[in-house]
Design a protein around this motif. Structure first.
Motif, short mmCIF file in Angstrom:
data_model
loop_
_atom_site.label_atom_id
_atom_site.label_comp_id
_atom_site.label_asym_id
_atom_site.label_seq_id
_atom_site.Cartn_x
_atom_site.Cartn_y
_atom_site.Cartn_z
N ARG A 211 -5.90 74.47 -2.19
CA ARG A 211 -6.88 73.38 -1.06
C ARG A 211 -8.33 73.71 -2.07
NH1 ARG A 211 -4.05 74.78 3.94
NH2 ARG A 211 -2.63 73.07 4.45
N ALA A 212 -8.59 74.64 -2.10
CA ALA A 212 -9.94 75.29 -2.13
C ALA A 212 -10.30 74.43 -3.67
CB ALA A 212 -10.61 76.59 -2.47
N ILE A 213 -9.66 74.17 -4.30
CA ILE A 213 -9.65 73.72 -5.91
C ILE A 213 -8.85 71.88 -5.82
CG2 ILE A 213 -9.42 75.39 -7.60
CD1 ILE A 213 -6.78 74.81 -8.15
N GLY A 214 -9.04 71.46 -4.89
CA GLY A 214 -9.22 69.81 -4.66
C GLY A 214 -7.44 69.44 -4.24
N LEU A 215 -6.74 70.67 -4.55
CA LEU A 215 -5.33 70.10 -4.38
C LEU A 215 -4.67 69.66 -3.11
CD1 LEU A 215 -3.79 72.69 -7.39
CD2 LEU A 215 -4.26 69.91 -7.27
N LYS A 216 -3.64 68.92 -2.82
CA LYS A 216 -3.06 68.76 -1.44
C LYS A 216 -1.67 69.40 -0.97
CE LYS A 216 -2.44 64.70 1.26
NZ LYS A 216 -1.11 64.84 2.30
N ILE A 217 -1.15 70.18 -0.46
CA ILE A 217 -0.56 70.38 -0.34
C ILE A 217 0.67 69.47 0.44
CG2 ILE A 217 1.15 72.32 1.36
CD1 ILE A 217 -0.78 73.48 0.11
N TYR A 218 1.89 69.33 0.06
CA TYR A 218 3.04 68.26 0.21
C TYR A 218 3.83 67.89 1.76
CZ TYR A 218 7.35 65.14 -0.61
OH TYR A 218 7.85 64.13 0.70
N PRO A 219 3.87 69.19 2.35
CA PRO A 219 4.18 69.00 3.40
C PRO A 219 3.74 69.02 4.83
CG PRO A 219 5.41 71.06 2.31
CD PRO A 219 4.13 70.33 1.53
N LYS A 220 3.95 68.83 6.25
CA LYS A 220 3.27 68.82 6.46
C LYS A 220 3.27 70.11 7.51
CE LYS A 220 3.58 63.25 7.54
NZ LYS A 220 4.56 62.87 7.82
N THR A 221 4.18 70.84 7.19
CA THR A 221 4.44 71.84 8.01
C THR A 221 5.07 73.40 6.53
OG1 THR A 221 7.14 71.18 8.43
CG2 THR A 221 4.87 71.25 10.61
N PRO A 222 4.20 73.34 5.29
CA PRO A 222 4.89 74.35 4.77
C PRO A 222 5.55 74.96 5.37
CG PRO A 222 2.62 74.01 4.44
CD PRO A 222 2.85 73.49 6.08
N ALA A 223 6.57 75.61 4.49
CA ALA A 223 7.33 77.04 4.79
C ALA A 223 6.41 78.08 3.68
CB ALA A 223 8.53 76.86 4.27
N ASN A 224 6.86 79.10 3.94
CA ASN A 224 6.61 80.50 2.86
C ASN A 224 7.35 80.09 2.21
OD1 ASN A 224 3.88 80.96 5.38
ND2 ASN A 224 5.02 82.28 6.12
N ALA A 225 8.33 80.07 2.02
CA ALA A 225 8.81 80.19 0.69
C ALA A 225 8.65 79.52 -0.60
CB ALA A 225 9.64 79.57 0.63
N MET A 226 7.49 78.72 0.12
CA MET A 226 7.18 78.21 -1.77
C MET A 226 5.97 76.58 -1.21
SD MET A 226 10.31 74.78 -2.46
CE MET A 226 11.32 76.26 -1.46
N THR A 227 4.85 77.05 -2.69
CA THR A 227 4.08 75.74 -1.87
C THR A 227 4.36 74.85 -3.16
OG1 THR A 227 2.34 76.93 -1.72
CG2 THR A 227 1.84 75.44 -2.30
N ALA A 228 4.35 73.69 -2.10
CA ALA A 228 4.43 72.13 -3.14
C ALA A 228 3.55 71.69 -3.12
CB ALA A 228 5.72 71.67 -2.01
N ILE A 229 2.83 70.62 -4.02
CA ILE A 229 1.53 70.36 -3.67
C ILE A 229 2.19 68.90 -4.55
CG2 ILE A 229 -0.47 70.09 -6.14
CD1 ILE A 229 -0.54 72.21 -3.55
N ILE A 230 1.07 68.07 -3.79
CA ILE A 230 1.85 66.41 -3.94
C ILE A 230 0.23 66.57 -5.18
CG2 ILE A 230 0.82 65.92 -2.47
CD1 ILE A 230 2.91 63.44 -2.85
N ASP A 231 0.30 65.72 -6.44
CA ASP A 231 -0.20 65.38 -7.47
C ASP A 231 -0.12 64.91 -8.10
OD1 ASP A 231 -3.70 67.24 -8.56
OD2 ASP A 231 -2.58 66.02 -10.12
N GLU A 232 -0.41 63.76 -8.63
CA GLU A 232 -0.04 62.23 -9.63
C GLU A 232 -0.39 63.42 -11.15
OE1 GLU A 232 -4.66 60.92 -10.34
OE2 GLU A 232 -3.44 60.04 -9.97
N ASN A 233 -1.09 63.88 -11.66
CA ASN A 233 -0.19 65.15 -12.81
C ASN A 233 0.19 66.28 -12.77
OD1 ASN A 233 -4.11 64.28 -13.19
ND2 ASN A 233 -2.87 63.31 -14.26
N SER A 234 1.24 66.19 -12.04
CA SER A 234 2.71 67.12 -11.97
C SER A 234 2.77 67.40 -12.95
CB SER A 234 3.47 66.78 -10.74
OG SER A 234 3.04 66.95 -9.26
N GLU A 235 2.88 66.78 -13.44
CA GLU A 235 3.77 66.93 -14.72
C GLU A 235 2.97 67.87 -15.52
OE1 GLU A 235 7.69 66.97 -14.80
OE2 GLU A 235 6.90 67.02 -13.01
#
Ligand SMILES: *Cc1c(COP(=O)(O)O)cnc(C)c1O
Length: 365
Positions: A269-293
Motif C-alpha cells: 500500500r505504501a508504494i501505491g498498490l491496491k489490495i484486491y479483496p475487500k476482506t483480505p485473508a492472511n494466506a496471500m496478498t492479492a494486488i489489482i494492477d494493470e501492470n500485473s503481468e
C-alpha cells in the motif's frame, strides 16, 4: 528462484529428506504406527472429533464432502474459482444446487446466506471457502455457520485448503473442514485431509461413492490404515511437517503468518498498490494492477521471485503473493522490495526503499 505462489509452497528440507527414505509397505505395524501418530496430530490441527486422509488433491476432498454430506440440496457460496468448483461437483452428481455468486473481491453477505437457507427447506448442506484463493478473499465463515445452525441442523462444509495452518479456525459450527497438502501444509501436491464433526460422521452413515466413500475411510483409518493403498510417502511427510509446526507452536505459526501478511499488505500500500479483496485473508496478498503481468515477469527474470497471477477474468489483472507456511522473514522482505524495484523499472515510481522500510517496521516493530 523463490517460490511465492499461494500453492504449491516450498517443502522444508528435513521433510523432503524424510520422504526420501526407502518405501515401506502400507499394511505393516511400522506404517500403522506412523499413520496413527500423524492422525492424532492432524486431529489436533483441525480441532475436530474425526478426520480422514485421502490420496488426492484438494478437489478430491471437496468431491468427497459433496457426495457424502449433501443428501438433498447444496447451497454453494461462489466468490471465485474454488467456490464455483463445489457447484460443478454437485452438478456432476446431479445433486440439486443453489449458488450465491459474488464478485471475486467481495465476501459472502451473512444476511443473504441466511435468507437463502430460510427460504429453501431442501438445503441441507452449505459449501464455502474460508479463504477463496482466486482473489485472496476471507469469507465470514464462522459467523455464517453460527447463524445457519440457529435456523436448522444444516451441514457446514468449509474449504480450508488455504486456511488450515494459516490462522486459528473456530470449528464449533463447522462439520467438515478441508485441507490440502501443497498449500499451508508445505508438502508436495497429492494429499487431502478432511476434519469432521461427530454430527458429520453420523450423517455420512454408510457413505456414498466408492473411492471417495468417507464411511469406508473413517472405519479403516480409525484402525490405523487406509481403505486403499496409503500414500505412504506423503503421509510420512505430513507427520514430519505436523511435528515441525507443533514444535514451533501452532499459535506461533498463526501469529507470524498474520504479521507477515500485514507487513506485506502495508508495504505494498505504501508504494501505491491496491489490495484486491475487500476482506483480505492472511494466506496471500492479492494486488489489482494493470501492470500485473509486467511486474510478475520482472520479478521472475530479474529478482528470482515467482508469484502467481490471476485466473479466468482476472488473468493479467491481479497478482498474488503467498504467506502460507514457514517463510523466512528475509525472503518475504525481498519480495516486497523486488516489487518496488519492478515499479521503478516500468517507470511508475523512483525507488527509495519504502516497501522494505514499512515491511520491517511492522514485522519487527
Ligand atoms: C488450491 C485450492 C483448491 C483445489 O485444490 P487442488 O489441490 O488443486 O485440487 C481448492 N480450494 C482452495 C481454496 C484452494 O486454494
Amino acid at each position: 528462484m523463490l517460490l511465492f505462489t499461494p500453492g504449491p509452497t516450498p517443502v522444508p528440507e528435513h521433510v523432503r529428506i524424510a520422504m526420501a527414505q526407502k518405501t515401506i509397505h502400507h499394511r505393516t505395524p511400522e506404517f500403522t504406527e506412523i499413520f496413527k501418530d500423524t492422525r492424532e496430530r492432524l486431529l489436533n490441527l483441525f480441532g475436530t472429533e474425526e478426520c480422514v486422509i485421502l490420496a488426492s488433491t484438494g478437489t478430491g476432498a471437496m468431491e468427497s464432502t459433496v457426495i457424502n454430506l449433501c443428501q438433498k440440496k447444496a447451497l454453494v457460496i461462489n466468490a471465485g474459482k474454488f467456490g464455483g468448483r463445489f457447484a460443478k461437483i454437485a452438478r456432476a452428481y446431479n445433486i440439486p444446487v443453489t449458488e450465491l455468486c459474488y464478485e471475486w473481491d467481495t465476501p459472502a453477505d451473512v444476511d443473504e446466506v441466511i435468507e437463502a437457507i430460510k427460504s429453501d427447506e431442501d438445503i441441507d448442506a452449505l459449501f464455502i471457502q474460508i479463504c477463496e484463493s482466486a482473489g485472496g478473499l476471507r469469507h465470514p465463515v464462522e459467523e455464517i455457520a453460527k447463524e445457519a445452525k440457529k435456523i436448522r441442523d444444516i451441514t457446514i462444509v468449509a474449504d480450508g485448503i488455504t486456511a488450515v495452518g494459516v490462522e486459528p479456525i473456530d470449528v464449533s459450527d463447522i462439520d467438515a473442514l478441508i485441507a490440502g497438502s501443497q498449500k499451508a501444509l508445505m508438502l508436495p501436491p497429492g494429499l487431502a485431509m478432511v476434519g469432521l464433526s461427530a454430527k458429520a460422521v453420523e450423517k455420512i452413515g454408510n457413505g456414498r461413492g466408492y473411492y471417495f466413500n468417507l464411511a469406508s475411510e473413517i472405519s479403516k483409518q480409525r484402525t490405523g490404515t487406509t481403505a486403499y493403498t496409503a500414500a505412504t510417502t506423503l503421509i510420512i511427510g505430513l507427520g514430519e511437517i505436523l511435528k515441525t509446526i507443533e514444535k514451533a507452536g501452532l499459535d506461533n505459526l498463526y501469529r507470524v503468518t498474520a504479521k507477515r501478511a500485514e507487513a506485506t499488505r502495508e508495504a505494498l500500500r505504501a508504494i501505491g498498490l491496491k489490495i484486491y479483496p475487500k476482506t483480505p485473508a492472511n494466506a496471500m496478498t492479492a494486488i489489482i494492477d494493470e501492470n500485473s503481468e509486467d511486474i510478475r515477469k520482472i520479478l521472475k527474470t530479474e529478482f528470482g521471485v515467482n508469484i502467481a497471477g490471476g485466473q479466468d477474468h482476472l488473468k493479467g489483472k491481479i497478482f498474488r503473493i503467498n504467506h502460507m507456511g514457514l517463510i523466512e522473514h528475509y525472503e518475504a522482505a525481498w519480495v516486497v522490495n523486488s516489487i518496488e524495484l519492478a515499479l521503478e523499472r516500468i517507470g511508475r515510481r523512483v525507488y527509495d526503499g519504502t516497501a522494505n522500510a514499512v515491511f520491517n517496521k511492522i514485522y519487527f516493530g
